[in-house]
Write an enzyme that holds these catalytic residues in place. Structure first.
Site, short mmCIF file in Angstrom:
data_model
loop_
_atom_site.label_atom_id
_atom_site.label_comp_id
_atom_site.label_asym_id
_atom_site.label_seq_id
_atom_site.Cartn_x
_atom_site.Cartn_y
_atom_site.Cartn_z
N GLN A 172 6.55 -1.75 -4.29
CA GLN A 172 7.15 -1.00 -3.17
C GLN A 172 7.29 -1.87 -1.91
O GLN A 172 8.20 -1.66 -1.11
CB GLN A 172 6.30 0.23 -2.81
CG GLN A 172 6.26 1.32 -3.87
CD GLN A 172 5.06 1.17 -4.79
OE1 GLN A 172 4.63 0.06 -5.09
NE2 GLN A 172 4.53 2.27 -5.26
N ASP A 213 -2.70 7.86 1.71
CA ASP A 213 -2.39 9.01 0.85
C ASP A 213 -3.37 10.15 1.06
O ASP A 213 -3.05 11.31 0.80
CB ASP A 213 -2.38 8.57 -0.62
CG ASP A 213 -1.13 7.77 -0.89
OD1 ASP A 213 -1.15 6.55 -0.63
OD2 ASP A 213 -0.11 8.38 -1.27
O1 MRU Z 1 2.66 5.41 -5.23
P1 MRU Z 1 3.36 5.57 -3.91
O2 MRU Z 1 4.52 4.66 -3.75
O3 MRU Z 1 3.70 7.02 -3.65
O4 MRU Z 1 2.26 5.15 -2.86
C1 MRU Z 1 2.60 5.16 -1.49
C2 MRU Z 1 1.52 4.68 -0.62
O5 MRU Z 1 0.46 4.30 -1.04
C3 MRU Z 1 1.79 4.75 0.85
O6 MRU Z 1 1.16 3.71 1.53
C4 MRU Z 1 1.25 6.08 1.39
O7 MRU Z 1 1.75 7.15 0.64
C5 MRU Z 1 1.58 6.28 2.82
S1 MRU Z 1 3.26 6.64 3.05
C6 MRU Z 1 3.57 6.96 4.69
#
Ligand code: MRU
Length: 309
Positions: A172, A213
């Protein structure tokens, strides 16, 4: 650019699996489509998952599905981000699901601007900021949390440089955060996850800002690798900030009671379609880890910067 939009009784989502090469959309006209989009990561990032889940509830309502049944299924889409559970319950307890979801959508944009405003105060002119995963516009409705702080500092004409961890296994940081920064002409460089400690040891990183999260008693859950970045930052006295809205907070539990999602083996055994290890290799693939409070300098929220819980 909005990560998601409510259009003609459909939820329109940027297909984040196709970025950075293609900006395409997926349209959901029933709640099961939204569940699928959350599971397969068409939409991802805690606040974006939350608002999408709110509109999944709206779709269930429009299609005369029992809302308690839909709520249970939507909550099963992904286990870790608090925002998903918060959003579903908020719509479930509302008088008008559509009004509530639209309210949450608008709130998310306002909240991110406030996080950006407060967060920009800790960014100095000339800082190089490391971020992990994508806590940007694509992880929210718009603007972002960690990348919102960076955007706000850039809007204040602070000369900042951004370093994005690649963020294996799904990348990501590489595919989404780098892309977002490039769209805004904010200077950005990509590194392999394993390189951040070395860069810190060389004085090449001034601050770390990541998203979350779930924030609970004792620490913060965020994308796998966050803990190691925090450990390295502590070693070199580099401030380590978490930027997140209150919808990510779970005051009731210990962070160690959070369910950490385990994702499929092929995310680790493959780079895209290319296998990188012997066939049949066994894998451990936790999607998140825990950063304990003693490694966190502060949490940047829409109400200001606070100490960890
Ligand atoms: O697995 P993902 O891509 O949903 O994980 C996203 C993250 O870990 C982000 O850092 C988190 O959701 C914060 S988003 C503002």
């Amino acid at each position: 650019m909005k990560t998601l939009e409510w259009e003609n009784n459909k939820l329109k989502l940027i297909d984040q699996r196709k970025l950075p090469d293609e900006l395409t959309y997926v349209y959901c006209d029933n709640y099961k489509d939204v569940i699928k989009a959350i599971k397969n990561m068409t939409v991802r990032g805690a606040p974006a998952i939350g608002v999408s889940a709110a509109f999944a509830m709206v779709l269930a309502y429009i299609n005369d599905v029992d809302l308690n049944k839909a709520a249970k299924e939507i909550k099963d889409a992904r286990p870790t981000a608090k925002n998903l559970f918060w959003a579903v319950d908020r719509v479930l307890n509302s008088k008008n699901p559509l009004d509530e979801a639209i309210k949450m959508y608008n709130e998310d944009m306002k909240i991110n601007r406030l996080i950006g405003k407060y967060g920009a105060e800790i960014i100095d002119d000339g800082d190089t900021i490391l971020t992990h995963c994508n806590a940007g516009a694509l992880a929210c409705v718009d603007y972002g949390t960690a990348l919102g702080v960076i955007r706000a500092a850039n809007e204040q004409n602070k000369n900042i440089n951004v370093i994005c961890d690649e963020t294996r296994p799904r990348g990501q940081g590489a595919s989404l955060s780098v892309w977002e920064m490039q769209q805004e002409n904010i200077p950005v460089k990509l590194i392999c996850d394993v390189a951040s400690g070395y860069l810190m040891s060389q004085g090449m990183i001034d601050k770390v800002v990541i998203g979350a999260d779930r924030i609970a008693k004792g620490g913060v859950v965020n994308k796998i690798g966050s803990f190691m970045v925090a450990l390295a930052a502590k070693r070199f006295n580099i401030p380590f900030y978490v930027a997140a809205p209150y919808s990510t907070f779970d005051n009731e539990i210990s962070i160690y009671d959070t369910k950490i999602e385990e994702r499929s083996a092929d995310e680790v055994t493959h780079y895209g379609k290319c296998r990188i290890c012997p066939k049949g290799t066994e894998v451990i693939n936790p999607a998140f880890d825990i950063v304990p409070n003693d490694l966190i300098t502060g949490i940047i929220t829409e109400k200001g910067i606070i100490d960890p819980l």
